[in-house]
Design a protein around this motif. Sequence first.
Motif, PDB file in Angstrom:
ATOM      1  N   GLN A  58       0.817  -1.214   0.000  1.00 54.39           N
ATOM      2  CA  GLN A  58       0.000   0.000   0.000  1.00 54.39           C
ATOM      3  C   GLN A  58       0.849   1.260   0.000  1.00 54.39           C
ATOM      4  O   GLN A  58       0.484   2.239  -0.620  1.00 54.39           O
ATOM      5  CB  GLN A  58      -0.946   0.020   1.189  1.00 54.39           C
ATOM      6  N   CYS A  59       1.996   1.252   0.697  1.00 48.30           N
ATOM      7  CA  CYS A  59       2.821   2.460   0.728  1.00 48.30           C
ATOM      8  C   CYS A  59       4.151   2.287  -0.003  1.00 48.30           C
ATOM      9  O   CYS A  59       4.814   3.264  -0.314  1.00 48.30           O
ATOM     10  CB  CYS A  59       3.082   2.907   2.174  1.00 48.30           C
ATOM     11  N   LEU A  68       4.985  -7.645   7.787  1.00 48.19           N
ATOM     12  CA  LEU A  68       3.876  -7.486   6.854  1.00 48.19           C
ATOM     13  C   LEU A  68       2.781  -8.487   7.188  1.00 48.19           C
ATOM     14  O   LEU A  68       3.041  -9.652   7.447  1.00 48.19           O
ATOM     15  CB  LEU A  68       4.352  -7.718   5.413  1.00 48.19           C
ATOM     16  N   ARG A  69       1.571  -7.997   7.173  1.00 43.04           N
ATOM     17  CA  ARG A  69       0.419  -8.858   7.383  1.00 43.04           C
ATOM     18  C   ARG A  69      -0.422  -8.784   6.117  1.00 43.04           C
ATOM     19  O   ARG A  69      -0.924  -7.711   5.773  1.00 43.04           O
ATOM     20  CB  ARG A  69      -0.377  -8.358   8.592  1.00 43.04           C
ATOM     21  N   GLU A  70      -0.506  -9.906   5.391  1.00 46.81           N
ATOM     22  CA  GLU A  70      -1.202  -9.957   4.106  1.00 46.81           C
ATOM     23  C   GLU A  70      -0.631  -8.931   3.128  1.00 46.81           C
ATOM     24  O   GLU A  70      -1.356  -8.311   2.358  1.00 46.81           O
ATOM     25  CB  GLU A  70      -2.704  -9.766   4.297  1.00 46.81           C
ATOM     26  N   GLY A  71       0.686  -8.717   3.180  1.00 45.43           N
ATOM     27  CA  GLY A  71       1.368  -7.806   2.271  1.00 45.43           C
ATOM     28  C   GLY A  71       1.292  -6.344   2.655  1.00 45.43           C
ATOM     29  O   GLY A  71       1.753  -5.484   1.912  1.00 45.43           O
ATOM     30  N   ILE A  72       0.719  -6.040   3.815  1.00 43.67           N
ATOM     31  CA  ILE A  72       0.535  -4.641   4.223  1.00 43.67           C
ATOM     32  C   ILE A  72       1.218  -4.418   5.565  1.00 43.67           C
ATOM     33  O   ILE A  72       1.097  -5.231   6.484  1.00 43.67           O
ATOM     34  CB  ILE A  72      -0.966  -4.292   4.304  1.00 43.67           C
ATOM     35  N   CYS A  73       1.925  -3.290   5.690  1.00 40.83           N
ATOM     36  CA  CYS A  73       2.654  -2.990   6.929  1.00 40.83           C
ATOM     37  C   CYS A  73       1.698  -2.530   8.033  1.00 40.83           C
ATOM     38  O   CYS A  73       0.541  -2.191   7.783  1.00 40.83           O
ATOM     39  CB  CYS A  73       3.731  -1.932   6.678  1.00 40.83           C
ATOM     40  N   THR A  74       2.210  -2.496   9.238  1.00 40.20           N
ATOM     41  CA  THR A  74       1.404  -2.112  10.400  1.00 40.20           C
ATOM     42  C   THR A  74       0.895  -0.682  10.271  1.00 40.20           C
ATOM     43  O   THR A  74      -0.263  -0.394  10.592  1.00 40.20           O
ATOM     44  CB  THR A  74       2.246  -2.246  11.684  1.00 40.20           C
ATOM     45  N   ALA A  75       1.744   0.228   9.788  1.00 45.41           N
ATOM     46  CA  ALA A  75       1.330   1.633   9.654  1.00 45.41           C
ATOM     47  C   ALA A  75       0.142   1.777   8.714  1.00 45.41           C
ATOM     48  O   ALA A  75      -0.785   2.550   8.980  1.00 45.41           O
ATOM     49  CB  ALA A  75       2.500   2.477   9.163  1.00 45.41           C
ATOM     50  N   GLU A  78      -3.039   0.353  10.383  1.00 42.52           N
ATOM     51  CA  GLU A  78      -3.569   1.262  11.402  1.00 42.52           C
ATOM     52  C   GLU A  78      -4.012   2.597  10.831  1.00 42.52           C
ATOM     53  O   GLU A  78      -4.619   3.401  11.521  1.00 42.52           O
ATOM     54  CB  GLU A  78      -2.508   1.493  12.480  1.00 42.52           C
ATOM     55  N   GLY A  79      -3.653   2.866   9.575  1.00 41.85           N
ATOM     56  CA  GLY A  79      -4.025   4.137   8.950  1.00 41.85           C
ATOM     57  C   GLY A  79      -3.115   5.285   9.322  1.00 41.85           C
ATOM     58  O   GLY A  79      -3.440   6.441   9.063  1.00 41.85           O
ATOM     59  N   SER A  80      -1.955   5.006   9.916  1.00 41.19           N
ATOM     60  CA  SER A  80      -1.056   6.079  10.336  1.00 41.19           C
ATOM     61  C   SER A  80      -0.020   6.439   9.270  1.00 41.19           C
ATOM     62  O   SER A  80       0.711   7.408   9.426  1.00 41.19           O
ATOM     63  CB  SER A  80      -0.344   5.695  11.635  1.00 41.19           C
ATOM     64  N   SER A  81       0.029   5.701   8.177  1.00 42.80           N
ATOM     65  CA  SER A  81       0.963   6.016   7.095  1.00 42.80           C
ATOM     66  C   SER A  81       0.417   7.176   6.277  1.00 42.80           C
ATOM     67  O   SER A  81      -0.771   7.227   5.969  1.00 42.80           O
ATOM     68  CB  SER A  81       1.168   4.799   6.195  1.00 42.80           C
ATOM     69  N   GLU A  82       1.289   8.127   5.931  1.00 40.16           N
ATOM     70  CA  GLU A  82       0.859   9.285   5.149  1.00 40.16           C
ATOM     71  C   GLU A  82       0.639   8.928   3.686  1.00 40.16           C
ATOM     72  O   GLU A  82      -0.191   9.521   3.018  1.00 40.16           O
ATOM     73  CB  GLU A  82       1.897  10.400   5.250  1.00 40.16           C
ATOM     74  N   ILE A  83       1.407   7.975   3.185  1.00 38.53           N
ATOM     75  CA  ILE A  83       1.317   7.583   1.783  1.00 38.53           C
ATOM     76  C   ILE A  83       0.600   6.248   1.707  1.00 38.53           C
ATOM     77  O   ILE A  83       1.068   5.262   2.251  1.00 38.53           O
ATOM     78  CB  ILE A  83       2.718   7.445   1.159  1.00 38.53           C
ATOM     79  N   ARG A  84      -0.551   6.227   1.034  1.00 37.71           N
ATOM     80  CA  ARG A  84      -1.286   4.974   0.879  1.00 37.71           C
ATOM     81  C   ARG A  84      -1.884   4.911  -0.519  1.00 37.71           C
ATOM     82  O   ARG A  84      -2.419   5.886  -1.022  1.00 37.71           O
ATOM     83  CB  ARG A  84      -2.390   4.858   1.914  1.00 37.71           C
ATOM     84  N   PHE A  85      -1.760   3.767  -1.113  1.00 35.19           N
ATOM     85  CA  PHE A  85      -2.345   3.496  -2.411  1.00 35.19           C
ATOM     86  C   PHE A  85      -3.260   2.293  -2.242  1.00 35.19           C
ATOM     87  O   PHE A  85      -3.134   1.536  -1.282  1.00 35.19           O
ATOM     88  CB  PHE A  85      -1.253   3.168  -3.444  1.00 35.19           C
TER      89      PHE A  85
END
Length: 144
Positions: A58-59, A68-75, A78-85
């Motif tokens: 996603q980022c 990674l959980r299912e290919g996605i990082c913890t940030a 949790e929605g705390s990452s600023e960059i998300r695709f």
Amino acid sequence: MAVGAIGPVRTAILRMTDLLVPRVCAACGESVPVDAPELCESCGWAMSELVSHPYCEQCGEGRGPHLLREGICTACHEGSSEIRFSHFVRVGPFAEPLRRLILRFKREFVLDQLLGGLMAGAIQGRMDPREIYAWVPIPSHWRR
């Protein structure tokens, strides 16, 4: 000419061409054998290490495989990452030897088959190419 004879003829032609224009690694310039791929052995190993490095889908940030959980990082979970695709695919981090290949491509407009193949390999099996919304290249310097 028989089909079985094409292989030896092709090899002979490649060897003669190699006398005039020796084959070199696309990344480091080291000599490579006629029947070798475009990268020398050490650059090939380094490239396989880069390509297999896990990252968040996603980022795009590089993460360890256990982060990674299912290919996605913890940030991103949790929605705390600023960059998300919705989905992110990359060949690898901008590190050697991929960095040298990209910079050479930008300067000389060569290696499109090699880099395109790497990108196709990264996309294959991860998403449908028809669903790609945007291609985001690494920009060149502003004076170029």
